[in-house]
Design a protein around this motif. Sequence first.
Motif, PDB file in Angstrom:
ATOM      1  N   ALA A  76       8.223  13.781 -12.135  1.00  0.00           N
ATOM      2  CA  ALA A  76       8.512  12.394 -12.494  1.00  0.00           C
ATOM      3  C   ALA A  76       9.521  11.781 -11.531  1.00  0.00           C
ATOM      4  N   ILE A  77      10.504  12.576 -11.112  1.00  0.00           N
ATOM      5  CA  ILE A  77      11.499  12.092 -10.155  1.00  0.00           C
ATOM      6  C   ILE A  77      10.833  11.792  -8.816  1.00  0.00           C
ATOM      7  N   ARG A  78       9.959  12.695  -8.356  1.00  0.00           N
ATOM      8  CA  ARG A  78       9.252  12.477  -7.091  1.00  0.00           C
ATOM      9  C   ARG A  78       8.448  11.176  -7.159  1.00  0.00           C
ATOM     10  N   SER A  79       7.748  11.003  -8.270  1.00  0.00           N
ATOM     11  CA  SER A  79       6.906   9.826  -8.431  1.00  0.00           C
ATOM     12  C   SER A  79       7.733   8.551  -8.403  1.00  0.00           C
ATOM     13  N   ALA A  80       8.889   8.568  -9.068  1.00  0.00           N
ATOM     14  CA  ALA A  80       9.744   7.387  -9.096  1.00  0.00           C
ATOM     15  C   ALA A  80      10.262   7.048  -7.705  1.00  0.00           C
ATOM     16  N   VAL A  81      10.670   8.068  -6.963  1.00  0.00           N
ATOM     17  CA  VAL A  81      11.171   7.856  -5.596  1.00  0.00           C
ATOM     18  C   VAL A  81      10.073   7.315  -4.702  1.00  0.00           C
ATOM     19  N   GLU A  82       8.865   7.898  -4.821  1.00  0.00           N
ATOM     20  CA  GLU A  82       7.744   7.443  -4.004  1.00  0.00           C
ATOM     21  C   GLU A  82       7.388   5.995  -4.324  1.00  0.00           C
ATOM     22  N   HIS A  83       7.451   5.642  -5.603  1.00  0.00           N
ATOM     23  CA  HIS A  83       7.096   4.286  -6.011  1.00  0.00           C
ATOM     24  C   HIS A  83       8.082   3.279  -5.433  1.00  0.00           C
ATOM     25  N   VAL A  84       9.378   3.607  -5.449  1.00  0.00           N
ATOM     26  CA  VAL A  84      10.393   2.730  -4.868  1.00  0.00           C
ATOM     27  C   VAL A  84      10.189   2.605  -3.368  1.00  0.00           C
ATOM     28  N   ASP A  85       9.883   3.706  -2.708  1.00  0.00           N
ATOM     29  CA  ASP A  85       9.650   3.681  -1.261  1.00  0.00           C
ATOM     30  C   ASP A  85       8.460   2.800  -0.907  1.00  0.00           C
ATOM     31  N   GLU A  86       7.423   2.836  -1.739  1.00  0.00           N
ATOM     32  CA  GLU A  86       6.238   2.021  -1.472  1.00  0.00           C
ATOM     33  C   GLU A  86       6.563   0.545  -1.540  1.00  0.00           C
ATOM     34  N   HIS A  87       7.434   0.152  -2.473  1.00  0.00           N
ATOM     35  CA  HIS A  87       7.807  -1.251  -2.598  1.00  0.00           C
ATOM     36  C   HIS A  87       8.729  -1.666  -1.457  1.00  0.00           C
ATOM     37  N   ARG A  88       9.526  -0.732  -0.972  1.00  0.00           N
ATOM     38  CA  ARG A  88      10.470  -1.050   0.097  1.00  0.00           C
ATOM     39  C   ARG A  88       9.761  -1.146   1.433  1.00  0.00           C
ATOM     40  N   ALA A  89       8.797  -0.273   1.659  1.00  0.00           N
ATOM     41  CA  ALA A  89       8.108  -0.254   2.936  1.00  0.00           C
ATOM     42  C   ALA A  89       7.135  -1.423   3.042  1.00  0.00           C
ATOM     43  N   GLU A  90       7.021  -1.986   4.228  1.00  0.00           N
ATOM     44  CA  GLU A  90       6.076  -3.078   4.450  1.00  0.00           C
ATOM     45  C   GLU A  90       4.682  -2.500   4.595  1.00  0.00           C
ATOM     46  N   ALA A  91       3.761  -3.042   3.813  1.00  0.00           N
ATOM     47  CA  ALA A  91       2.385  -2.554   3.871  1.00  0.00           C
ATOM     48  C   ALA A  91       1.746  -2.989   5.183  1.00  0.00           C
ATOM     49  N   LYS A  92       1.152  -2.034   5.894  1.00  0.00           N
ATOM     50  CA  LYS A  92       0.491  -2.322   7.158  1.00  0.00           C
ATOM     51  C   LYS A  92      -0.836  -1.588   7.206  1.00  0.00           C
ATOM     52  N   ARG A 285      -1.109   0.378  -3.463  1.00  0.00           N
ATOM     53  CA  ARG A 285      -0.161   0.152  -4.550  1.00  0.00           C
ATOM     54  C   ARG A 285       0.151  -1.331  -4.692  1.00  0.00           C
ATOM     55  N   ARG A 286       0.257  -2.048  -3.572  1.00  0.00           N
ATOM     56  CA  ARG A 286       0.527  -3.485  -3.629  1.00  0.00           C
ATOM     57  C   ARG A 286      -0.600  -4.224  -4.350  1.00  0.00           C
ATOM     58  N   LEU A 287      -1.844  -3.809  -4.106  1.00  0.00           N
ATOM     59  CA  LEU A 287      -2.979  -4.456  -4.768  1.00  0.00           C
ATOM     60  C   LEU A 287      -2.993  -4.139  -6.261  1.00  0.00           C
ATOM     61  N   VAL A 288      -2.710  -2.887  -6.613  1.00  0.00           N
ATOM     62  CA  VAL A 288      -2.663  -2.492  -8.028  1.00  0.00           C
ATOM     63  C   VAL A 288      -1.595  -3.312  -8.762  1.00  0.00           C
ATOM     64  N   ASP A 289      -0.423  -3.457  -8.152  1.00  0.00           N
ATOM     65  CA  ASP A 289       0.647  -4.229  -8.783  1.00  0.00           C
ATOM     66  C   ASP A 289       0.248  -5.690  -8.944  1.00  0.00           C
ATOM     67  N   LEU A 290      -0.463  -6.242  -7.953  1.00  0.00           N
ATOM     68  CA  LEU A 290      -0.898  -7.628  -8.043  1.00  0.00           C
ATOM     69  C   LEU A 290      -1.923  -7.812  -9.162  1.00  0.00           C
ATOM     70  N   VAL A 291      -2.817  -6.852  -9.320  1.00  0.00           N
ATOM     71  CA  VAL A 291      -3.797  -6.919 -10.414  1.00  0.00           C
ATOM     72  C   VAL A 291      -3.077  -6.964 -11.755  1.00  0.00           C
ATOM     73  N   HIS A 292      -2.078  -6.095 -11.927  1.00  0.00           N
ATOM     74  CA  HIS A 292      -1.308  -6.093 -13.182  1.00  0.00           C
ATOM     75  C   HIS A 292      -0.621  -7.443 -13.391  1.00  0.00           C
ATOM     76  N   GLU A 293      -0.061  -7.996 -12.335  1.00  0.00           N
ATOM     77  CA  GLU A 293       0.649  -9.274 -12.435  1.00  0.00           C
ATOM     78  C   GLU A 293      -0.301 -10.407 -12.826  1.00  0.00           C
ATOM     79  N   VAL A 294      -1.449 -10.468 -12.164  1.00  0.00           N
ATOM     80  CA  VAL A 294      -2.424 -11.519 -12.449  1.00  0.00           C
ATOM     81  C   VAL A 294      -2.924 -11.405 -13.885  1.00  0.00           C
ATOM     82  N   ARG A 295      -3.159 -10.188 -14.328  1.00  0.00           N
ATOM     83  CA  ARG A 295      -3.644  -9.995 -15.699  1.00  0.00           C
ATOM     84  C   ARG A 295      -2.582 -10.390 -16.724  1.00  0.00           C
ATOM     85  N   GLN A 296      -1.330 -10.063 -16.459  1.00  0.00           N
ATOM     86  CA  GLN A 296      -0.260 -10.442 -17.380  1.00  0.00           C
ATOM     87  C   GLN A 296      -0.118 -11.954 -17.468  1.00  0.00           C
TER      88      GLN A 296
END
Length: 304
Positions: A76-92, A285-296
């Motif tokens: 769970a700790i690894r997953s949380a760290v990876e998730h934060v890194d994904e948001h911090r890193a610029e998607a290319k 991950r950016r697309l998945v987060d956007l789908v959640h946002e649009v649905r909400q």
Amino acid sequence: MRGSLAELEAVLAVSVQGGFRAAARELGISSSSLSQQIAALETRMGVRLFNRSTRSVVLSAAGEQFVASVGPALEAIRSAVEHVDEHRAEAKGTLRINTSIGATRMILAPLILEYMQRNPQMEVEIVTEAALIDVNAKGFDAGIRIREAVPPDMVVVPIGDNILPAIVGSTAYFNRHGKPEVPADLQKHTCIRARMASGAIYRWEFERRGESFALDVPGKLVLDDSDLMLRATLNGAGLAYLNEWQVKDHIAAGRLEQVLADWTPPYPGLCLYYPGRRNIPAKLRRLVDLVHEVRQLSDMERLS
């Protein structure tokens, strides 16, 4: 007693690899350094986590209990760290999506174009195919299809609500032929039939008061694209079984009229899906987060 994350990772690596040498290679450290970390942790805990011999290294009873408890928490700790890194890193890079042409029409503006605006370094490639393919084997990051078409081994993210079918015809057609009042009346009408990706002709689906059935409707025109079916319907060629999203503007403008509305059941809407894996690329991950946002946002608009 406190154990550092490095020490906990060391214990899990040895338990998985079954030895210090292989675990050290996985962690990128020396065998002696790994041995020292585990020895230090065992000393502070006052128990032996591994039973060592010249031939094997196996977990002790205490070690098995420790790994069973610590393993999920560390994951769970690894997953949380990876998730934060994904948001911090610029998607290319390039995000490749496989879907149908109809689904693309529905999600292009509210989802894909918004995604590209938020991620200017990204390129998006959408390949439309009627037939369902193995997105993983074909090198796609994800697919978008209706829920019932998604393979069972995929991670599924719902995009929208259920899709409502609509049987429609032009005003000119109804002036000439009248309107069907029950599905059986369709046998006396001209219908525009749809050929599915499997090659089969789609049988129009109906449901009312617990009764459900499908009809092989009559018609001499067979098409495999819903946009072409819509064009033919607007030109008075017959009745078509389309989805409400595609025809609602034409109905509102009086170009088309809907019939048998109380007989056409909704079906599960579009979903984003991708192979299950622990590390989701930042671009996906950016697309998945956007789908959640649009649905909400959509849910909030319905409640307001």
